[in-house]
Design a protein around this motif. Structure first.
Motif, PDB file in Angstrom:
ATOM      1  N   SER A   1       0.954  -0.034  -1.599  1.00 41.16           N
ATOM      2  CA  SER A   1       0.617   0.077  -0.175  1.00 41.16           C
ATOM      3  C   SER A   1       1.449  -0.894   0.660  1.00 41.16           C
ATOM      4  O   SER A   1       1.962  -0.533   1.728  1.00 41.16           O
TER       5      SER A   1
ATOM      6  N   LYS B   1      -2.009  -0.663  -6.902  1.00 40.23           N
ATOM      7  CA  LYS B   1      -2.264   0.149  -5.713  1.00 40.23           C
ATOM      8  C   LYS B   1      -2.017  -0.665  -4.448  1.00 40.23           C
ATOM      9  O   LYS B   1      -1.429  -0.173  -3.476  1.00 40.23           O
ATOM     10  N   LYS B   2      -2.461  -1.918  -4.463  1.00 43.91           N
ATOM     11  CA  LYS B   2      -2.249  -2.803  -3.313  1.00 43.91           C
ATOM     12  C   LYS B   2      -0.762  -3.072  -3.106  1.00 43.91           C
ATOM     13  O   LYS B   2      -0.272  -3.075  -1.969  1.00 43.91           O
TER      14      LYS B   2
ATOM     15  N   ASN C   1       5.106   0.408   0.810  1.00 42.69           N
ATOM     16  CA  ASN C   1       5.230   1.578   1.688  1.00 42.69           C
ATOM     17  C   ASN C   1       5.217   1.184   3.161  1.00 42.69           C
ATOM     18  O   ASN C   1       5.903   1.797   3.984  1.00 42.69           O
ATOM     19  N   ASN C   2       4.445   0.141   3.492  1.00 40.65           N
ATOM     20  CA  ASN C   2       4.316  -0.275   4.891  1.00 40.65           C
ATOM     21  C   ASN C   2       5.367  -1.283   5.331  1.00 40.65           C
ATOM     22  O   ASN C   2       5.484  -1.567   6.530  1.00 40.65           O
TER      23      ASN C   2
ATOM     24  N   TYR D   1       0.889   7.240  -5.389  1.00 36.42           N
ATOM     25  CA  TYR D   1       0.120   6.444  -6.344  1.00 36.42           C
ATOM     26  C   TYR D   1      -0.471   7.266  -7.490  1.00 36.42           C
ATOM     27  O   TYR D   1      -0.355   6.878  -8.651  1.00 36.42           O
TER      28      TYR D   1
END
Length: 478
Positions: free
Chosen positions: A122, A118-119, A125-126, A138
């Motif tokens: 993220s 998940k990290k 995506n950024n 996710y």
């Protein structure tokens, strides 16, 4: 992209710019990393290096990359390293197993915990995915975004990871696709640049994979006259062959998308080919392109009276505006198109780049609806720079790159090496030992691997470095 990979590729690229010792302090300043990290990175990188390339670390001297100029390129090493990154492994799984993994299953396949995955998603995506305007969901892991952007991202990813060898698409036959592309070359009497042909085979496979998974594309017919394009009829034949090969149907939008990417790729007509005249006639069918090019040429000649306005330059200018209209017809491409050469051109050709910015702003007053970006200004700068009148010299060079820049690179070498070297930039039907012998070539200069037994091949960077010029001079002394 993995931080470790980014730093390793930056270090390799830096060390390859010149054949000298780089002090640890110098590397620390350029890459922003510590002495300890540099030593650790050198140790990691050394595990991926072929026998002909080595990195030395010496107390008091620094770091030295040993490469003889005829061995594998640093880009080949970086390409191998790409496939070993967490970033590549995740994106590849999402491409090949669309909708087949839950978040937990994907984390297991990546050998990480669900929280770590998940990290990672993220972070991607950024950062890495943001420039392509795509993202990863996710809860049910999948790539989301405009289909053009997704295809463009994967095209770049796989071309970077398999730049020279390999084929990542298990359900698509590479040989059959290459044959269909060869049919286009024979039909149009053209030759795609070697790496362009490889990239087009990757693009075709990505299109087929995405369509098979139900991911279609929509392209309007209003902005660009697709049926007047020189690749329209050949693309009809190719898509028909793909449909028979895969047992599927490809929409007209898919045909237009592939037509656009083939048109934007680099190819040349054979020297002396009658098709060159047909090419010009085809270009003139699109009166809008003809008018755009003529309008810009008037502005250009006024700004650069020493521009060498010959037939080849005019054709290339027509091509530039034809491809600019194609980019405008697929606005997603316009937003994400980029070149690795932009920073170089903005720095090394600053005066011409800025001058052409002014020319294009002037030109756009007549065509306010046509958009362009730094990618197009980079292409235009290289095109114009290679046609400014320099002292007459000749050369032989093989360049495979995103733009047709062999004339530009030839001029760089001419200016650096001088009259000692004759450079031939003509396009030949194939490149083998027999043809090399026929043309009495002593050695080949190339920015990608070329298999020749009869003459040496000097490998250079896309934009030649000081090391590359030194290696060329060495060949002149042998």
């Amino acid at each position: 992209m993995d931080k470790e990979f980014k730093l390793a590729s930056q270090l390799l690229t830096l060390l390859d710019t010149e054949q000298r010792w780089f002090t640890l302090a110098e590397i620390e300043k350029k890459l922003g990393i510590s002495d300890k990290t540099i030593r650790k990175m050198v140790e990691e990188i050394s595990n991926h290096l072929p026998p002909a390339i080595a990195i030395e670390v010496s107390r008091g001297k620094g770091v030295l990359l040993q490469r003889d100029g005829r061995s594998q390129t640093v880009n080949e090493v970086i390409s191998i390293m790409v496939k070993q990154t967490v970033f590549y492994r995740l994106m590849n799984l999402l491409f090949t197993h669309t909708g087949r993994y839950s978040a937990e299953e994907l984390a297991e396949a990546m050998f990480m915990s669900s929280s770590s995955l998940k990290k990672l998603i993220s972070q991607l995506n950024n950062n890495d995915l943001k420039p392509y305007h795509i993202r990863i969901t996710y809860s049910s892991p999948a790539i989301k975004g405009n289909e053009v952007n997704i295809r463009y991202f994967y095209w770049k990813l796989y071309c970077d990871a398999y730049e020279f060898t390999g084929w990542p698409f298990e359900t698509v036959d590479q040989t059959s696709i290459n044959q269909l592309i060869t049919n286009i070359e024979n039909e149009m009497n053209i030759v795609f640049f070697i790496n362009s042909k490889r990239r087009l085979s990757f693009l075709t496979a990505i299109v087929l994979e995405r369509v098979m998974k139900g991911n279609d594309i929509e392209i309007t017919e209003k902005i660009y006259p697709w049926e007047q394009g020189i690749f329209y009829l050949p693309m009809i034949n190719m898509t028909s062959g793909l449909e028979q090969m895969m047992g599927m149907n490809l929409s007209k939008s898919e045909l237009f998308f592939m037509q656009s990417m083939f048109s934007l790729s680099q190819y040349n007509y054979y020297e002396g080919s009658e098709m060159a005249l047909m090419k010009e006639a085809e270009m003139h069918k699109n009166k809008e392109v003809h008018q755009m090019a003529d309008q810009f040429l008037t502005i250009l000649v006024e700004a650069y009276p020493n521009i060498d306005v010959k037939e080849r330059f005019i054709w290339e200018l027509y091509e530039f505006f034809d491809k600019l209209l194609i980019d405008n017809a697929i606005p997603e491409l316009l937003l994400i198109s980029q070149s690795n050469l932009t920073s170089y051109v903005q720095n090394e050709c600053q005066q011409i780049y800025q001058g052409l910015q002014a020319c294009m702003q002037n030109w756009r007053s007549a065509y306010p609806s046509v958009l362009y970006n730094d990618f197009h200004l980079t292409k235009l700068t290289l095109l114009v720079s290679s046609n400014l009148r320099y002292k007459s010299k000749k050369a032989f060079i093989v360049i495979g790159e995103e733009f047709s820049i062999r004339h530009y690179i030839a001029n760089l070498i001419k200016k650096e090496i001088g009259d000692k070297l004759i450079i031939n930039t003509s396009i030949m039907k194939g490149l083998n030992d027999e043809i090399v012998k026929q043309h009495q070539i002593d050695f080949v200069i190339s920015n990608f691997p070329v298999e020749l037994q009869s003459v040496p091949v000097v490998i250079i960077s896309t934009i030649p470095t000081k090391r590359d010029f030194d290696n060329i001079r060495k060949e002149l002394l042998l």
